[in-house]
Design a protein around this motif. Structure first.
Motif, PDB file in Angstrom:
ATOM      1  N   ILE A  72      86.667  71.821   2.200  1.00  0.00           N
ATOM      2  CA  ILE A  72      86.656  71.581   3.640  1.00  0.00           C
ATOM      3  C   ILE A  72      88.056  71.166   4.060  1.00  0.00           C
ATOM      4  O   ILE A  72      88.834  70.653   3.253  1.00  0.00           O
ATOM      5  N   ALA A  84      84.035  74.072   6.390  1.00  0.00           N
ATOM      6  CA  ALA A  84      83.217  73.737   5.217  1.00  0.00           C
ATOM      7  C   ALA A  84      82.737  75.026   4.555  1.00  0.00           C
ATOM      8  O   ALA A  84      82.195  75.906   5.219  1.00  0.00           O
ATOM      9  N   CYS A  98      78.375  70.415   0.086  1.00  0.00           N
ATOM     10  CA  CYS A  98      79.641  69.956   0.684  1.00  0.00           C
ATOM     11  C   CYS A  98      79.643  68.509   1.153  1.00  0.00           C
ATOM     12  O   CYS A  98      80.612  68.060   1.777  1.00  0.00           O
ATOM     13  N   LEU A 102      82.970  66.379   2.636  1.00  0.00           N
ATOM     14  CA  LEU A 102      82.914  65.929   4.031  1.00  0.00           C
ATOM     15  C   LEU A 102      83.076  64.421   4.112  1.00  0.00           C
ATOM     16  O   LEU A 102      83.804  63.916   4.980  1.00  0.00           O
ATOM     17  N   SER A 117      82.362  73.366  14.015  1.00  0.00           N
ATOM     18  CA  SER A 117      81.467  74.191  13.213  1.00  0.00           C
ATOM     19  C   SER A 117      81.420  75.620  13.716  1.00  0.00           C
ATOM     20  O   SER A 117      81.202  75.864  14.912  1.00  0.00           O
ATOM     21  N   GLU A 185      76.739  75.494   8.603  1.00  0.00           N
ATOM     22  CA  GLU A 185      77.794  74.476   8.622  1.00  0.00           C
ATOM     23  C   GLU A 185      77.399  73.326   9.544  1.00  0.00           C
ATOM     24  O   GLU A 185      77.628  72.152   9.231  1.00  0.00           O
TER      25      GLU A 185
END
Length: 222
Positions: A72, A84, A98, A102, A117, A185
């Motif tokens: 990311i 991401a 992820c 994050l 996103s 995402e």
């Protein structure tokens, strides 16, 4: 006992994929549980947070992106997270893989962090809804001209005037798409407490912008 043993062996031979699936799932779980997050800085471009197998050398993280499990970006503004990606899709969806990258990015972004996103799949979803009468009530609420404009946006055959005509309807559809959990995402950001702040139009200029009509969703974190 002999009969049961032969039956069990026959079941195994007839269903090898079942065994492989569970072995693979276990391997993936162990891989992710022990994986490490590395931060890689790029001058003028922000930084990237990369999930790799435990013990992977930092130099290899930078030079061999094929070793990445997930990654990311944190933008050069130091506040906006984006991009991401699960590199090996067999590991799962962004919301499954992820989370740790994050977390690292949000920790460095601090107060006022945002996430941008992509909405990949939005265009196909709307297109199917129009062509197959899929259950998307918003479509039946649009006038003929607006529906035609939305159809053009979904198909990527839209000039500026048509986009302006379909803009409001497209945004309503984008929000519906998100509320149904169809944005992979976006689901990641939602799972970490992100709140949908706004929809931005013609903001995705990346390789797959046609899959969303160029639309992105902005999430805020308190």
């Amino acid at each position: 006992v002999m009969f049961l043993s032969r039956l069990a062996r026959s079941t195994f031979l007839l269903n090898p994929t079942k065994r492989n699936f569970f072995a693979s799932s276990t391997d993936h779980s162990r891989l992710l549980d022990s994986a490490e997050v590395h931060r890689v800085d790029y001058d003028g471009r922000g930084c990237q947070y990369v999930l790799v197998a435990h013990g992977t050398d930092k130099e290899l993280v930078v030079k061999v992106p094929q070793l990445h499990l997930a990654r990311i970006w944190l933008d050069s503004d130091g506040k906006t997270v984006f991009g991401a990606k699960v590199v090996n899709r067999t590991l799962g969806k962004p919301v499954d893989v992820c989370g740790r990258v994050l977390d690292a990015a949000l920790s460095d972004a601090g107060e006022g962090a945002l996430a941008r996103s992509c909405l990949h799949g939005l265009s196909d979803w709307v297109d199917r809804g129009i062509s197959t009468c899929e259950n998307i009530p918003i479509l039946s609420e649009l006038g003929d001209a607006e529906l035609s404009a939305v159809d053009a946006i979904a198909k990527g055959k839209c000039h500026e005037d048509a986009y302006n005509m379909g803009r409001d309807g497209w945004e309503r559809l984008a929000r519906d798409f998100l509320s149904r959990g169809l944005g992979e995402e976006a689901m990641l950001y939602d799972s970490k407490g992100g709140r949908l702040e706004r929809i931005e139009h013609l903001a995705d200029d990346g390789e797959f912008k046609g899959t969303s009509g160029g639309t992105v969703a902005i999430f805020s974190f308190s």
